[in-house]
Design a protein around this motif. Structure first.
Motif, PDB file in Angstrom:
ATOM      1  N   SER A 223       0.097  -1.361   0.043  1.00 28.01           N
ATOM      2  CA  SER A 223       0.299  -0.256  -0.291  1.00 28.01           C
ATOM      3  C   SER A 223       0.847   1.561   0.186  1.00 28.01           C
ATOM      4  N   GLY A 224       2.167   1.295  -0.352  1.00 25.78           N
ATOM      5  CA  GLY A 224       3.078   2.363  -0.500  1.00 25.78           C
ATOM      6  C   GLY A 224       3.255   2.742   1.322  1.00 25.78           C
ATOM      7  N   MET A 225       3.725   2.181   2.752  1.00 22.73           N
ATOM      8  CA  MET A 225       3.685   2.001   3.848  1.00 22.73           C
ATOM      9  C   MET A 225       4.933   1.739   4.046  1.00 22.73           C
TER      10      MET A 225
ATOM     11  N   GLN B 146       5.659   6.222   7.463  1.00 19.57           N
ATOM     12  CA  GLN B 146       5.192   6.965   6.624  1.00 19.57           C
ATOM     13  C   GLN B 146       5.119   6.291   5.498  1.00 19.57           C
ATOM     14  N   GLN B 147       3.422   6.932   5.177  1.00 22.18           N
ATOM     15  CA  GLN B 147       2.781   6.729   3.679  1.00 22.18           C
ATOM     16  C   GLN B 147       3.538   7.419   2.666  1.00 22.18           C
TER      17      GLN B 147
ATOM     18  N   ASN C   7      12.393   9.279  12.866  1.00 21.01           N
ATOM     19  CA  ASN C   7      11.628   9.472  12.406  1.00 21.01           C
ATOM     20  C   ASN C   7      10.782   9.371  12.018  1.00 21.01           C
ATOM     21  N   GLY C   8      11.101   9.150  10.183  1.00 24.27           N
ATOM     22  CA  GLY C   8      10.450   9.000   8.784  1.00 24.27           C
ATOM     23  C   GLY C   8      10.013   9.963   8.095  1.00 24.27           C
ATOM     24  N   GLN C   9      10.398  10.833   8.838  1.00 25.37           N
ATOM     25  CA  GLN C   9       9.650  12.541   8.577  1.00 25.37           C
ATOM     26  C   GLN C   9      11.023  12.042   6.809  1.00 25.37           C
TER      27      GLN C   9
END
Length: 402
Positions: A137-139, A154-155, A187-189
């Protein structure tokens, strides 16, 4: 083989996907030109049967083997999950969404399910003790590799079908919508995003990002290009076309570089779907050689050779300096070979039957084999160990015999 059919209207973001063999597409196109809609079938070549080795030698011994299964797996995505292995940590993902941590003794330390199909990973960074996977799903998800605790998710706008590159506090990913991205490891940002040209038709799959040097990532894309981008902020350094498709149709002109480029001793080696093997001197940025071989798999290199596996199952060795063909081995024709890798003094190649073939680089002859369960797509080497994971979910670590 899966082709991505992409609309030129990026605003509507319509993505049509169809799974067809390249030969089937060409056969159908030929049928249309001839005005005949029936009676033409694509040519399907049977895999060559293996011949028993006369005097096999012992090259690899299994030191870890586990079956994580393949439940709820989709046949629509390339099956190329890889064992996460670094500094005695082992993290394995299944197509059904399971993520499991082991120690080298084979003891399960933790397990979880991400409630989605895992299609990319496992990228494992022992310094930060982080395991990163991507889903259908793109995560993008990051976990503590020692406990399994989720750190962040993060999507993305596209799906990442290969494992991430973790370097310099960045998680670098190449998505199938043409965007190259760098996320914060903490943090995946999103930190940076780089857009590449997306062809209307391409092979579904992407090359894993790799390091060009300590500060620069190297990413290959579906338009046949290599991009050098700074790891920290995503600034482009240079771009070079590797794949050059020819032909009258868009299918024939596909030039994807899906095999991760190899950087070794200040030299770069890459291969394309359209049939170019190229060697580049990174100091001068000059092309050393170009030869012909069509592949979607990464190359392997040793001190004297560059080795590739073709779409038809041929293994070819080239002279590393001149690109001259040294030898060819066609004993594994149409067995859907993996990327070749160097393990000790041998070349290792996997196939659709779960067999790993060990090849003498001097002669090109197969000298040993080991068996896994399920088709193999990708091989990895760390030190004197070979890592395999099959489409059926069997993961193994093999030690080079002494």
């Amino acid at each position: 083989m899966t082709l991505n059919i992409r609309s030129n209207n990026y605003a509507n973001k319509t993505l049509l996907k169809t799974t067809v063999m390249h030969v089937a597409v060409l056969a159908l196109m030929t049928s249309a030109v001839m005005g005949c809609s029936r009676g033409i079938k694509p040519v399907v070549n049977d895999p060559v049967k293996l011949v028993q080795l006369a005097q096999p030698i012992s090259v690899l011994q299994p030191v870890f083997m586990v079956d994580v299964g393949n439940k709820k797996a989709s046949s629509k995505d390339p099956l190329s999950l890889q064992v996460g292995y670094d500094n005695n940590q082992i993290v394995i993902a299944s197509r059904g969404g399971d993520l499991v941590g082991y120690n080298e003794a084979g003891q399960r330390l933790w397990s979880l399910n991400v409630d989605d199909q895992i299609v990319g990973g496992v990228a494992l960074d022992s310094f930060s003790q982080t395991a990163v996977i991507t889903t259908r799903s793109g995560m993008v998800m990051a976990f503590d590799s020692t406990t399994g605790a989720k750190r962040w998710q993060q999507q993305l706008t596209g799906t990442v079908l290969t494992k991430a590159l973790i370097s310099n506090n960045r998680v670098i990913l190449s998505a199938n919508d043409g965007f190259l991205q760098g996320l914060s490891l903490q943090n995946g940002q999103p930190v940076w995003k780089f857009a590449t040209q997306v062809p209307d038709i391409s092979v579904r799959g992407t090359a894993a990002p790799t390091l060009l040097d300590d500060k620069t990532a190297l990413l290959a894309t579906a338009d046949g290009r290599l991009h050098a981008i700074t790891v920290d902020n995503g600034l482009p350094q240079w771009s070079r076309r590797i794949g050059v498709g020819t032909g009258s149709s868009e299918v024939e002109r596909m030039s994807d570089v899906d095999g991760t480029p190899i950087v070794d001793n200040n030299e770069l080696f890459a291969i394309s779907y359209s049939g170019q093997v190229i060697g580049i001197d990174l100091a001068s940025r000059q092309v050393k050689f170009v030869n012909e071989l069509a592949s979607l798999k990464s190359l392997a290199v040793n001190n004297q050779q560059v080795i590739g596996t073709s779409l038809t199952g041929k293994i070819v060795a080239y002279d590393r300096s001149s690109g001259e063909t040294l030898w060819e081995n066609d004993e594994l024709g149409y067995r859907k070979l993996t990327n070749p890798v160097m393990i000790g003094n041998y070349i290792a190649v996997g196939d659709l039957g779960g067999v790993v073939h060990l090849i003498d680089p001097a002669s090109g002859k197969i000298v040993s084999r080991v068996q896994t369960k399920g088709a193999l797509q990708t091989l990895q080497v760390q030190g004197s160990r070979l890592l395999t994971q099959s489409t059926s979910g069997q993961a193994a670590i093999w030690q080079l015999a002494r």
